[in-house]
Design a protein around this motif. Structure first.
Motif, short mmCIF file in Angstrom:
data_model
loop_
_atom_site.label_atom_id
_atom_site.label_comp_id
_atom_site.label_asym_id
_atom_site.label_seq_id
_atom_site.Cartn_x
_atom_site.Cartn_y
_atom_site.Cartn_z
N PHE A 1 12.25 37.85 -34.29
CA PHE A 1 12.25 36.90 -33.18
C PHE A 1 13.47 35.97 -33.20
CE2 PHE A 1 10.99 32.90 -31.12
CZ PHE A 1 10.66 33.39 -29.86
N SER A 2 13.94 35.62 -34.40
CA SER A 2 15.09 34.71 -34.49
C SER A 2 16.43 35.44 -34.48
CB SER A 2 14.97 33.84 -35.75
OG SER A 2 15.04 34.66 -36.90
N GLY A 3 16.41 36.77 -34.33
CA GLY A 3 17.64 37.54 -34.23
C GLY A 3 18.19 38.06 -35.54
N ALA A 4 17.49 37.83 -36.65
CA ALA A 4 17.93 38.33 -37.95
C ALA A 4 17.49 39.78 -38.12
CB ALA A 4 17.34 37.47 -39.07
N ALA A 5 18.33 40.58 -38.80
CA ALA A 5 17.97 41.98 -39.07
C ALA A 5 16.71 42.05 -39.92
CB ALA A 5 19.12 42.68 -39.79
N THR A 6 15.88 43.05 -39.64
CA THR A 6 14.64 43.25 -40.39
C THR A 6 14.82 44.47 -41.30
OG1 THR A 6 13.75 44.53 -38.55
CG2 THR A 6 13.14 42.21 -38.66
#
Length: 105
Positions: A6-11
């Motif tokens: 949701f915050s745009g960080a890679a998972t």
């Protein structure tokens, strides 16, 4: 393709599920406005996700014009479909015969 939260960080764990999730690309025709809009060929041709990132190189658009590409997942862990952010414009795809004529000139 990068799977993000949701915050745009890679998972980094995306694609490491018991039944690995896949991603497909959808092509959305931009121009010509009244043109033919077939599906993108090889839309799911991504390699395995590593660190939340996968690549693919065998996609192709069988028509002329300009498209945007939108990633999607049919059902992520049973939560329903997930649609990503569309790309900017891709192409201007032209017929091969027109390209050959312009090269010969």
């Amino acid at each position: 393709m990068t799977a993000t939260n949701f915050s745009g960080a890679a998972t980094p764990n995306y694609g490491r599920e018991v039944a690995p999730q896949g991603v497909t690309l959808g092509a959305n025709l931009v121009l010509p406005a009244a043109g033919n809009a077939p599906a993108l060929n090889n839309a799911a041709a991504f390699g395995s996700f590593t660190g939340g990132v996968a690549t693919g190189t065998t996609f192709n658009w069988p028509e002329v014009g300009i498209v945007t590409l939108t990633p999607g997942v049919a059902s992520y862990l049973g939560s329903g479909s997930v649609t990503g952010t569309p790309s900017g414009n891709v192409g201007r795809f032209i017929p091969i015969r027109s390209a050959r004529r312009s090269i010969r000139r």
